[in-house]
Design a protein around this motif. Structure first.
Motif, PDB file in Angstrom:
ATOM      1  N   LYS A 141       6.236 -34.602  -7.524  1.00 53.13           N
ATOM      2  CA  LYS A 141       5.902 -33.196  -7.745  1.00 53.13           C
ATOM      3  C   LYS A 141       6.948 -32.586  -8.681  1.00 53.13           C
ATOM      4  CE  LYS A 141       8.452 -31.402  -3.741  1.00 53.13           C
ATOM      5  NZ  LYS A 141       8.360 -30.617  -2.482  1.00 53.13           N
ATOM      6  N   VAL A 142       6.582 -31.452  -9.245  1.00 52.58           N
ATOM      7  CA  VAL A 142       7.518 -30.646 -10.033  1.00 52.58           C
ATOM      8  C   VAL A 142       8.096 -29.582  -9.104  1.00 52.58           C
ATOM      9  CG1 VAL A 142       7.748 -29.029 -11.959  1.00 52.58           C
ATOM     10  CG2 VAL A 142       6.288 -31.057 -12.181  1.00 52.58           C
ATOM     11  N   ASN A 143       9.397 -29.360  -9.174  1.00 56.74           N
ATOM     12  CA  ASN A 143      10.015 -28.307  -8.375  1.00 56.74           C
ATOM     13  C   ASN A 143      10.994 -27.504  -9.228  1.00 56.74           C
ATOM     14  OD1 ASN A 143      12.235 -29.997  -8.610  1.00 56.74           O
ATOM     15  ND2 ASN A 143      12.181 -30.684  -6.487  1.00 56.74           N
ATOM     16  N   LYS A 144      11.691 -26.579  -8.607  1.00 57.53           N
ATOM     17  CA  LYS A 144      12.578 -25.688  -9.365  1.00 57.53           C
ATOM     18  C   LYS A 144      13.722 -26.433 -10.047  1.00 57.53           C
ATOM     19  CE  LYS A 144      15.455 -24.524  -5.324  1.00 57.53           C
ATOM     20  NZ  LYS A 144      16.643 -25.225  -5.821  1.00 57.53           N
ATOM     21  N   ASP A 145      14.095 -27.596  -9.507  1.00 61.80           N
ATOM     22  CA  ASP A 145      15.206 -28.357 -10.065  1.00 61.80           C
ATOM     23  C   ASP A 145      14.784 -29.301 -11.191  1.00 61.80           C
ATOM     24  OD1 ASP A 145      17.141 -27.236  -8.364  1.00 61.80           O
ATOM     25  OD2 ASP A 145      16.601 -28.623  -6.763  1.00 61.80           O
ATOM     26  N   GLY A 146      13.486 -29.603 -11.264  1.00 57.69           N
ATOM     27  CA  GLY A 146      13.012 -30.522 -12.298  1.00 57.69           C
ATOM     28  C   GLY A 146      11.833 -31.330 -11.814  1.00 57.69           C
ATOM     29  N   TYR A 147      12.044 -32.639 -11.663  1.00 60.09           N
ATOM     30  CA  TYR A 147      10.964 -33.558 -11.285  1.00 60.09           C
ATOM     31  C   TYR A 147      11.429 -34.380 -10.086  1.00 60.09           C
ATOM     32  CZ  TYR A 147       7.562 -37.378 -11.712  1.00 60.09           C
ATOM     33  OH  TYR A 147       6.571 -38.303 -11.464  1.00 60.09           O
ATOM     34  N   CYS A 148      10.554 -34.535  -9.098  1.00 59.05           N
ATOM     35  CA  CYS A 148      10.961 -35.176  -7.842  1.00 59.05           C
ATOM     36  C   CYS A 148       9.904 -36.177  -7.384  1.00 59.05           C
ATOM     37  CB  CYS A 148      11.173 -34.100  -6.777  1.00 59.05           C
ATOM     38  SG  CYS A 148      11.696 -34.736  -5.168  1.00 59.05           S
ATOM     39  N   THR A 149      10.356 -37.378  -7.000  1.00 67.55           N
ATOM     40  CA  THR A 149       9.488 -38.333  -6.316  1.00 67.55           C
ATOM     41  C   THR A 149       9.921 -38.383  -4.847  1.00 67.55           C
ATOM     42  OG1 THR A 149      10.952 -40.215  -6.779  1.00 67.55           O
ATOM     43  CG2 THR A 149       9.236 -39.729  -8.394  1.00 67.55           C
ATOM     44  N   PHE A 150       9.002 -38.695  -3.952  1.00 64.62           N
ATOM     45  CA  PHE A 150       9.353 -38.727  -2.527  1.00 64.62           C
ATOM     46  C   PHE A 150       8.438 -39.718  -1.805  1.00 64.62           C
ATOM     47  CE2 PHE A 150       6.331 -35.373  -3.348  1.00 64.62           C
ATOM     48  CZ  PHE A 150       5.378 -35.496  -2.343  1.00 64.62           C
ATOM     49  N   ALA A 151       8.929 -40.215  -0.664  1.00 65.62           N
ATOM     50  CA  ALA A 151       8.176 -41.214   0.116  1.00 65.62           C
ATOM     51  C   ALA A 151       8.315 -40.890   1.592  1.00 65.62           C
ATOM     52  CB  ALA A 151       8.716 -42.609  -0.172  1.00 65.62           C
ATOM     53  N   LYS A 152       7.226 -41.098   2.335  1.00 64.70           N
ATOM     54  CA  LYS A 152       7.284 -40.910   3.785  1.00 64.70           C
ATOM     55  C   LYS A 152       6.396 -41.942   4.460  1.00 64.70           C
ATOM     56  CE  LYS A 152       3.706 -37.318   4.124  1.00 64.70           C
ATOM     57  NZ  LYS A 152       3.425 -35.950   4.621  1.00 64.70           N
TER      58      LYS A 152
END
Length: 384
Positions: A229-240
């Protein structure tokens, strides 16, 4: 009145400098020039002001003998000012200053090339004066000698403080300890990996999201599938994990080019607080290499600082046998030594050895068991 200059030089001087004035006038006339000088050309009965006017008007050039007395005199100032005003650009050299005292020149005088007799003996002063009043081009009859090969000026080497990353890193770890993560993440002990380019610290970057968007190079730890996703800090990947509400790990690519990977999964997978040392080190080395590729893709240059921090890590341990720990980590936050990658030719495995050794030191070992005696990383038995 004469239509053409009657004299080559009008010698403008203060009466205290009469000795230099006469010496200069004599030297010039001996060289074939004509001069007009108060000491020789003003006679009894002359009107002083008119005589000075004649010198300033009918001389081709005014030679002003500069000294403290000359510059402070009320009579000499109009003389040199008139000569300067007649040729303000210096095209015809109507006004030629001659420095006969070691004084600082102020106002307009520093802008005019002058003859300098200060510090010269008689022979040197004579040559300097005659050379200075010469009007013809000074081109030599023979070709000048080649001065020699022009050396290239070495660019000054930028001195980079050895701890250039430290302030940013300390502030960021403090923020993470205050739960200010870039993405929601489950609770538990956390592995934090930072990739910090020097350029990101020295300059204010705002890298476009389309360049930060590199999902294949920003794989989170301890997973085979992830989202982004895109967030305020830049670009983020995540896993759950399927059964979890919150991600166990994420990778944040900040707009300034810094990469932050945070993971709980690899530490929380074992309820005995044993750090799976083979997978732990192997995964870190693998992810560093892909994250460096992401940084290269946005044009950031070396050096790059690589930092590993462990949060809420108290009572965790590494050991040759997970059932028999030697020592357990006794701090909540453990910051491993920062490694510096200076170029793409550096061996990442080798430069990370000190960081891994320091972790093992906390657990009672001299060094990481994953490195051989020559400092090469060699995979041992994994307990996962």
């Amino acid at each position: 009145m004469l239509n053409e200059p009657k004299y080559d030089f009008f010698i403008s001087y203060n009466h205290k400098d009469k000795g230099y004035a006469e010496w200069i006038a004599w030297l010039l006339e001996d060289a074939g020039y004509s001069t007009y000088i108060q000491a020789w050309d003003f006679t009894a009965g002359n009107n002083f002001i008119l005589a000075m006017q004649e010198g300033a008007t009918y001389a081709d050039k005014t030679l002003a003998l500069l000294s403290e007395s000359y510059l402070s005199s009320d009579f000499t100032q109009p003389e040199w000012a008139a000569a300067f005003g007649a040729d303000p650009k210096g095209t015809n050299r109507k006004f030629i200053p001659v420095r006969i005292q070691d004084i600082k020149l102020d106002g307009l005088l520093p802008q005019i090339i002058h003859i300098d007799l200060v510090g010269k003996d008689e022979g040197e002063a004579k040559r300097e004066l005659l050379k200075g009043v010469q009007m013809d081009r000074k081109k030599p009859l023979e070709a000048p000698k080649f001065p020699g090969k022009i050396p290239a000026v070495e660019k000054p080497v930028e001195i980079i403080p050895t701890d250039w990353y430290q302030q940013w890193l300390d502030n960021r770890i403090d923020s993470l300890n205050d739960d200010q993560f870039s993405n929601e993440i489950m609770e538990g002990a956390k592995l934090v990996l930072h990739i910090i380019p020097l350029a990101s610290i020295n300059k204010e970057f705002n890298i476009p999201i389309k360049e930060l968007k590199q999902p294949r190079n920003l794989m989170p730890f301890y997973t085979t599938g992830w989202d982004y996703k895109v967030n305020k800090d830049g670009y983020c990947t995540f896993a759950k994990w399927p059964q979890s509400k919150l991600p166990h790990g994420y990778v944040q690519f900040f707009r300034n080019g810094i990469i932050e990977a945070v993971d709980t999964g690899i530490l929380e997978a074992n309820s005995d607080k044993f750090i799976p040392y083979v997978k732990f080190e192997k995964d870190i080395l693998k992810h560093i290499k892909t994250y460096i590729e992401a940084i290269n893709n946005v044009g950031l240059k070396f050096p790059v600082a690589i930092s590993i921090s462990l949060l809420d890590i108290c009572d965790y341990f590494v050991s040759a046998n997970p059932k028999y720990p030697r020592e357990k980590i006794k701090v909540d936050t453990l910051k491993l030594p920062v490694a510096i990658l200076n170029s793409s030719r550096d061996n990442i495995d080798e430069i990370m050895k000190d960081s891994f050794d320091y972790l093992w030191n906390h657990c009672g070992f001299e060094r990481s068991l994953n490195f051989d005696e020559n400092g090469n990383w060699v995979e041992k038995n994994s307990f996962l």
